[in-house]
Motif scaffolding. Structure first.
Motif, short mmCIF file in Angstrom:
data_model
loop_
_atom_site.label_atom_id
_atom_site.label_comp_id
_atom_site.label_asym_id
_atom_site.label_seq_id
_atom_site.Cartn_x
_atom_site.Cartn_y
_atom_site.Cartn_z
N GLY A 246 0.71 -1.26 -0.03
CA GLY A 246 -0.16 -0.03 0.12
C GLY A 246 0.67 1.32 -0.06
O GLY A 246 0.32 2.35 -0.02
N ASN A 247 2.28 1.23 0.12
CA ASN A 247 2.73 2.32 -0.09
C ASN A 247 4.12 2.82 -1.04
O ASN A 247 4.98 2.93 -0.98
CB ASN A 247 3.78 2.66 1.55
N CYS A 248 3.51 1.95 -2.29
CA CYS A 248 4.45 2.05 -3.34
C CYS A 248 4.54 3.28 -3.85
O CYS A 248 5.55 3.86 -4.32
CB CYS A 248 3.84 0.96 -4.55
N GLU A 249 3.31 4.20 -3.93
CA GLU A 249 3.68 5.60 -4.52
C GLU A 249 4.66 6.54 -3.72
O GLU A 249 5.53 6.96 -4.11
CB GLU A 249 2.42 6.04 -4.44
N GLU A 250 4.58 6.05 -2.13
CA GLU A 250 5.54 6.85 -1.41
C GLU A 250 7.03 6.42 -1.69
O GLU A 250 7.85 7.31 -1.64
CB GLU A 250 5.22 6.59 0.14
N ALA A 251 7.19 5.16 -1.86
CA ALA A 251 8.57 4.55 -2.16
C ALA A 251 9.05 5.19 -3.42
O ALA A 251 10.36 5.37 -3.43
CB ALA A 251 8.55 3.16 -2.02
N ALA B 55 -10.69 -7.50 -10.61
CA ALA B 55 -11.13 -6.19 -10.14
C ALA B 55 -10.53 -5.99 -8.54
O ALA B 55 -10.67 -6.89 -7.68
CB ALA B 55 -12.76 -6.05 -9.84
N PRO B 56 -9.88 -5.09 -8.26
CA PRO B 56 -9.58 -4.50 -6.95
C PRO B 56 -10.71 -4.01 -5.99
O PRO B 56 -11.63 -3.81 -6.44
CB PRO B 56 -8.59 -3.20 -7.11
N ALA B 57 -10.49 -4.25 -4.90
CA ALA B 57 -11.41 -3.80 -3.75
C ALA B 57 -11.33 -2.32 -3.66
O ALA B 57 -10.48 -1.53 -4.17
CB ALA B 57 -10.92 -4.22 -2.23
N GLU B 58 -12.64 -1.60 -3.34
CA GLU B 58 -12.89 -0.26 -3.38
C GLU B 58 -11.54 0.49 -2.73
O GLU B 58 -11.21 1.73 -3.39
CB GLU B 58 -14.08 0.00 -2.72
N GLU B 59 -11.33 -0.10 -1.80
CA GLU B 59 -9.91 0.84 -1.13
C GLU B 59 -8.68 0.73 -1.75
O GLU B 59 -7.81 1.44 -1.34
CB GLU B 59 -9.86 0.43 0.41
N GLU B 60 -8.39 -0.26 -2.78
CA GLU B 60 -7.58 -0.44 -3.44
C GLU B 60 -7.43 0.41 -4.64
O GLU B 60 -6.11 0.36 -5.37
CB GLU B 60 -7.16 -1.86 -3.75
N LYS B 61 -8.43 0.87 -5.14
CA LYS B 61 -8.45 1.36 -6.69
C LYS B 61 -7.46 2.86 -6.79
O LYS B 61 -7.02 2.75 -7.97
CB LYS B 61 -10.06 1.79 -6.81
N ASN B 62 -7.01 3.43 -5.71
CA ASN B 62 -6.07 4.44 -5.99
C ASN B 62 -4.59 4.01 -5.96
O ASN B 62 -3.57 4.85 -5.96
CB ASN B 62 -6.54 5.59 -5.12
N ARG B 63 -4.32 2.66 -5.38
CA ARG B 63 -3.00 2.14 -5.38
C ARG B 63 -2.25 2.11 -6.46
O ARG B 63 -2.97 1.86 -7.36
CB ARG B 63 -3.16 0.79 -4.55
N MET C 41 -2.30 -6.64 -4.01
CA MET C 41 -3.47 -6.54 -3.99
C MET C 41 -3.98 -7.37 -2.82
O MET C 41 -3.23 -8.25 -2.21
CB MET C 41 -4.44 -6.91 -4.96
N ALA C 42 -4.93 -6.87 -1.91
CA ALA C 42 -5.20 -7.85 -0.66
C ALA C 42 -5.37 -9.10 -0.65
O ALA C 42 -5.21 -9.99 -0.14
CB ALA C 42 -6.38 -6.94 0.19
#
Length: 142
Positions: free
Chosen positions: A12-17, A44-52, A72-73
Motif C-alpha cells: 500500500g505504500n508503493c507511491e510513497e516509496a 477487480a480491486p477492492a474499492e479501497e485499493e483502486k487508487n493504489r 492486492m489484498a
C-alpha cells in the motif's frame, strides 16, 4: 533487446516509496498506472485499493528500470523476501513462451501468459527455487 529489471511489491505504500526513489535517482516515471484502470471483471480491486499503484516504472540510467506495484489484498500481505520479482522483457511472444515455460518447470504459475489490457503478453510464476518472475512482452515497443 531483452532486458531484466527488479520489480518491487509493497503493501500500500508503493507511491510513497517510488517518490522517494525518484528523489534519489532523479528522472521521471515512464509509467504510472493505478488499479482503477483495470477494466471491469478483470481482477477487480477492492474499492479501497483502486487508487493504489498497479504499475510504476522509473528509469535508472540508460539500461535499467526500477519497477513496482502495490500488492492486492487478495494476494495476502507481502513480507521481506517475497516482496520482489525479476521482470523479464523478451523480444518476441515466442521468446516469452520459451522463457516462461522453461522457468515454470517444477515451479508454480501464479498467472498464466495471456494477452492483457495494457497491450502486452504477460504472466507470473515462482520457479522451483522460490524466485518470483514476471514475463512481459509489449506489442508496441518503441
Amino acid at each position: 533487446m531483452s532486458a531484466i529489471n527488479p520489480y518491487l511489491t509493497f503493501n500500500g505504500n508503493c507511491e510513497e516509496a517510488f517518490e522517494f526513489y525518484k528523489s534519489v535517482f532523479g528522472g521521471s516515471f515512464l509509467t504510472l498506472m493505478r488499479f482503477d484502470s483495470i477494466p471491469p471483471g478483470d481482477y477487480a480491486p477492492a474499492e479501497e485499493e483502486k487508487n493504489r499503484i498497479m504499475h510504476v516504472a522509473l528509469p535508472i540510467g540508460p539500461n535499467s528500470t526500477l519497477m513496482g506495484s502495490d500488492r492486492m489484498a487478495a494476494h495476502g500481505p507481502g513480507t521481506n523476501g517475497d516482496n520482489f520479482s525479476i521482470a523479464f522483457n523478451p523480444d518476441s511472444e515466442a521468446q516469452a513462451d520459451q522463457v516462461f515455460n522453461g522457468l515454470a518447470q517444477g515451479g508454480n504459475i501464479t498467472m498464466p501468459l495471456a494477452k492483457v489490457f495494457w497491450g502486452a503478453y504477460f504472466g507470473m510464476l515462482t520457479d522451483k527455487y522460490g524466485v518470483n518472475w514476471m514475463v512481459n512482452y509489449e506489442y508496441n515497443k518503441q
